[in-house]
Each structure stands twice: as C-alpha cells, then as structure tokens.
Write an enzyme that holds these catalytic residues in place. Structure first.
Site, PDB file in Angstrom:
ATOM      1  N   ASP A   8     -30.291 -45.101 -34.470  1.00 35.20           N
ATOM      2  CA  ASP A   8     -31.135 -44.322 -35.372  1.00 35.20           C
ATOM      3  C   ASP A   8     -32.253 -45.274 -35.816  1.00 35.20           C
ATOM      4  O   ASP A   8     -32.428 -46.342 -35.208  1.00 35.20           O
ATOM      5  CB  ASP A   8     -30.328 -43.730 -36.546  1.00 35.20           C
ATOM      6  CG  ASP A   8     -29.795 -44.777 -37.507  1.00 35.20           C
ATOM      7  OD1 ASP A   8     -29.968 -45.992 -37.235  1.00 35.20           O
ATOM      8  OD2 ASP A   8     -29.207 -44.391 -38.535  1.00 35.20           O
ATOM      9  N   CYS A  67     -26.525 -48.186 -35.621  1.00 37.57           N
ATOM     10  CA  CYS A  67     -27.123 -47.603 -36.829  1.00 37.57           C
ATOM     11  C   CYS A  67     -27.105 -48.686 -37.911  1.00 37.57           C
ATOM     12  O   CYS A  67     -27.008 -49.870 -37.596  1.00 37.57           O
ATOM     13  CB  CYS A  67     -26.425 -46.310 -37.250  1.00 37.57           C
ATOM     14  SG  CYS A  67     -24.689 -46.462 -37.743  1.00 37.57           S
ATOM     15  N   GLY A  68     -27.217 -48.305 -39.168  1.00 42.22           N
ATOM     16  CA  GLY A  68     -27.243 -49.318 -40.220  1.00 42.22           C
ATOM     17  C   GLY A  68     -25.963 -50.134 -40.247  1.00 42.22           C
ATOM     18  O   GLY A  68     -25.980 -51.361 -40.267  1.00 42.22           O
ATOM     19  N   THR A  69     -24.840 -49.425 -40.248  1.00 37.00           N
ATOM     20  CA  THR A  69     -23.531 -50.077 -40.308  1.00 37.00           C
ATOM     21  C   THR A  69     -22.713 -49.964 -39.017  1.00 37.00           C
ATOM     22  O   THR A  69     -21.796 -50.746 -38.804  1.00 37.00           O
ATOM     23  CB  THR A  69     -22.673 -49.415 -41.412  1.00 37.00           C
ATOM     24  OG1 THR A  69     -22.574 -48.012 -41.098  1.00 37.00           O
ATOM     25  CG2 THR A  69     -23.299 -49.601 -42.784  1.00 37.00           C
ATOM     26  N   GLY A  70     -22.999 -48.933 -38.217  1.00 34.34           N
ATOM     27  CA  GLY A  70     -22.154 -48.586 -37.060  1.00 34.34           C
ATOM     28  C   GLY A  70     -21.097 -47.558 -37.435  1.00 34.34           C
ATOM     29  O   GLY A  70     -20.444 -46.985 -36.558  1.00 34.34           O
ATOM     30  N   GLY A  72     -21.334 -44.494 -39.220  1.00 36.31           N
ATOM     31  CA  GLY A  72     -21.671 -43.087 -38.973  1.00 36.31           C
ATOM     32  C   GLY A  72     -21.634 -42.768 -37.487  1.00 36.31           C
ATOM     33  O   GLY A  72     -21.114 -41.721 -37.070  1.00 36.31           O
ATOM     34  N   HIS A 100      -6.844 -53.717 -26.127  1.00 32.69           N
ATOM     35  CA  HIS A 100      -5.759 -52.908 -26.702  1.00 32.69           C
ATOM     36  C   HIS A 100      -6.106 -51.427 -26.839  1.00 32.69           C
ATOM     37  O   HIS A 100      -5.218 -50.579 -26.743  1.00 32.69           O
ATOM     38  CB  HIS A 100      -5.376 -53.446 -28.094  1.00 32.69           C
ATOM     39  CG  HIS A 100      -4.682 -54.759 -28.059  1.00 32.69           C
ATOM     40  ND1 HIS A 100      -4.058 -55.309 -29.158  1.00 32.69           N
ATOM     41  CD2 HIS A 100      -4.497 -55.644 -27.030  1.00 32.69           C
ATOM     42  CE1 HIS A 100      -3.530 -56.479 -28.827  1.00 32.69           C
ATOM     43  NE2 HIS A 100      -3.791 -56.707 -27.553  1.00 32.69           N
ATOM     44  N   ARG A 111     -28.160 -53.473 -39.485  1.00 25.05           N
ATOM     45  CA  ARG A 111     -28.639 -53.968 -40.780  1.00 25.05           C
ATOM     46  C   ARG A 111     -27.864 -55.161 -41.321  1.00 25.05           C
ATOM     47  O   ARG A 111     -28.409 -55.943 -42.086  1.00 25.05           O
ATOM     48  CB  ARG A 111     -28.581 -52.846 -41.828  1.00 25.05           C
ATOM     49  CG  ARG A 111     -29.756 -51.893 -41.720  1.00 25.05           C
ATOM     50  CD  ARG A 111     -29.826 -50.934 -42.898  1.00 25.05           C
ATOM     51  NE  ARG A 111     -30.997 -50.086 -42.796  1.00 25.05           N
ATOM     52  CZ  ARG A 111     -31.065 -48.825 -43.229  1.00 25.05           C
ATOM     53  NH1 ARG A 111     -29.991 -48.264 -43.781  1.00 25.05           N
ATOM     54  NH2 ARG A 111     -32.173 -48.150 -43.106  1.00 25.05           N
ATOM     55  N   HIS A 135      -0.084 -50.527 -24.431  1.00 26.23           N
ATOM     56  CA  HIS A 135      -1.291 -49.985 -25.061  1.00 26.23           C
ATOM     57  C   HIS A 135      -1.666 -48.635 -24.431  1.00 26.23           C
ATOM     58  O   HIS A 135      -2.152 -47.732 -25.108  1.00 26.23           O
ATOM     59  CB  HIS A 135      -2.446 -50.970 -24.943  1.00 26.23           C
ATOM     60  CG  HIS A 135      -2.126 -52.305 -25.533  1.00 26.23           C
ATOM     61  ND1 HIS A 135      -1.865 -52.479 -26.864  1.00 26.23           N
ATOM     62  CD2 HIS A 135      -1.973 -53.540 -24.953  1.00 26.23           C
ATOM     63  CE1 HIS A 135      -1.586 -53.748 -27.109  1.00 26.23           C
ATOM     64  NE2 HIS A 135      -1.634 -54.413 -25.961  1.00 26.23           N
ATOM     65  N   ARG A 138       0.458 -45.927 -25.913  1.00 26.26           N
ATOM     66  CA  ARG A 138      -0.015 -45.531 -27.251  1.00 26.26           C
ATOM     67  C   ARG A 138      -1.234 -44.627 -27.151  1.00 26.26           C
ATOM     68  O   ARG A 138      -1.336 -43.614 -27.850  1.00 26.26           O
ATOM     69  CB  ARG A 138      -0.332 -46.782 -28.070  1.00 26.26           C
ATOM     70  CG  ARG A 138       0.925 -47.531 -28.474  1.00 26.26           C
ATOM     71  CD  ARG A 138       0.655 -48.946 -28.942  1.00 26.26           C
ATOM     72  NE  ARG A 138       1.928 -49.638 -29.191  1.00 26.26           N
ATOM     73  CZ  ARG A 138       2.058 -50.934 -29.296  1.00 26.26           C
ATOM     74  NH1 ARG A 138       1.000 -51.729 -29.163  1.00 26.26           N
ATOM     75  NH2 ARG A 138       3.237 -51.474 -29.519  1.00 26.26           N
TER      76      ARG A 138
HETATM   77  C1  RB5 Z   1     -29.260 -44.594 -42.428  1.00 22.49           C
HETATM   78  O1  RB5 Z   1     -29.845 -44.889 -43.645  1.00 22.49           O
HETATM   79  C2  RB5 Z   1     -27.793 -45.019 -42.424  1.00 22.49           C
HETATM   80  O2  RB5 Z   1     -27.051 -44.186 -43.255  1.00 22.49           O
HETATM   81  C3  RB5 Z   1     -27.247 -45.027 -41.023  1.00 22.49           C
HETATM   82  O3  RB5 Z   1     -28.005 -45.892 -40.222  1.00 22.49           O
HETATM   83  C4  RB5 Z   1     -25.809 -45.477 -40.819  1.00 22.49           C
HETATM   84  O4  RB5 Z   1     -25.584 -46.720 -41.431  1.00 22.49           O
HETATM   85  C5  RB5 Z   1     -24.762 -44.497 -41.096  1.00 22.49           C
HETATM   86  O5  RB5 Z   1     -23.567 -44.767 -40.949  1.00 22.49           O
END
Ligand code: RB5
Length: 150
Positions: A8, A67-70, A72, A100, A111, A135, A138
């Site tokens: 994103d 994405c920002g965190t991975g 979502g 595994h 980010r 594995h 499972r």
């Molecule tokens: C976008 O601001 C942020 O929410 C998205 O990149 C992501 O981190 C969602 O999990």
C-alpha cells in the site's frame, strides 16, 4: 522462481526497492502495484497477491506484501484459500515460517523494519524449504477449515 509483490502507500517505497532487489537476485517478479505512493486500501492489494499465489497465476510461487506493519496485509491474505501468510519482522521467523508453516506469502513492515533487514527476511524466506513430516500433519488440519469456513 516467480514472486508476486504488492504494497500500500506505507510500503510503496520498500516495494519499489524490493522489486529491483528481487530482479537483481534472478527472480521473476509480478508487480501488482500500486504504481505511486498515493493513499490506497491495503486489502485490495493483499487480495491481488494472495489470488496469484492461491491459483499459481502466471506460475506464481510466492507472494510478498508490504504495508505499514504487515499486519493488515496478513489478515486479508489469509482469507484466501490455500494461502498461508506470515507477518515477519526478523529473519529467524522467516526461516520458521517456511520450515514449519510452509508459508507461501510473506508480509513485511515498510514503516518499522528497515530495507536491509527486510532483504535478509526475504532471502531467508525464499531459500528455506518446508520440513514436512509432523508439520505437514498439522497443516493438513487447515483443509476442513478451508472447505467449511468453520
Ligand atoms: C496504513 O496507514 C496502515 O494502516 C497500513 O499500511 C497497515 O499498517 C495496516 O495493517
């Protein structure tokens, strides 16, 4: 080996760098976008890559989502049948996700994790084989869940 990749806006810059990095390593790359860093909704891109992996579209072997965190991206990718997406922030977890969990989609943070670390995660993920055995037994427990959704 063919990799489908998307991001994103929060993962866009690292996605662009990762596409070039993967090509330089000799991988075939299917870039599913976006093409600019304009604000987009990560679910739309998670599903594109997850569908490529699920249906082996154009011979796709693995997916990478940033994405920002991975987080979502992994939530949405895991809704698609046959997809096992792992949100990974350290190389050791990339190895275990393959060995595994037979993960076939790698979700990265653009980010909070720097590009160099993410390349180590990608290298480890793409070069580690699934161990099978206990594995596999499972993971077979996923099948009835995928059939019935419960
Ligand atoms: C976008 O601001 C942020 O929410 C998205 O990149 C992501 O981190 C969602 O999990």
């Amino acid at each position: 080996m063919k990799i489908s990749i998307a991001s994103d806006h929060a993962g866009f810059e690292q996605k662009q760098q990762m596409v070039e990095y993967l090509k330089a390593q000799g991988y075939e790359v299917l870039d599913r976008g976006p093409e600019t860093d304009e604000r987009v909704d990560y679910p739309d891109y998670a599903v594109k890559v997850a569908m490529d992996v699920s249906f082996k579209h154009q011979g796709t072997d693995f997916g990478i989502l940033i994405c920002g965190t991975g987080i979502g991206m992994s939530i949405f990718a895991n809704k698609i049948v046959r997809v096992r997406a792992a949100n990974v922030t350290i190389p050791e977890f990339a190895e275990l996700a393959r060995a595994h969990n037979d993960a076939n989609v790698l979700c990265l943070s653009g980010r909070f994790i720097d590009f160099e670390t993410n390349t180590k995660i990608v290298d480890t993920f793409l070069t580690t084989e699934f161990e099978g055995g206990r594995h596999a037994a499972r993971l077979a427990k996923l099948l009835p869940l995928e059939r019935t959704g419960a």
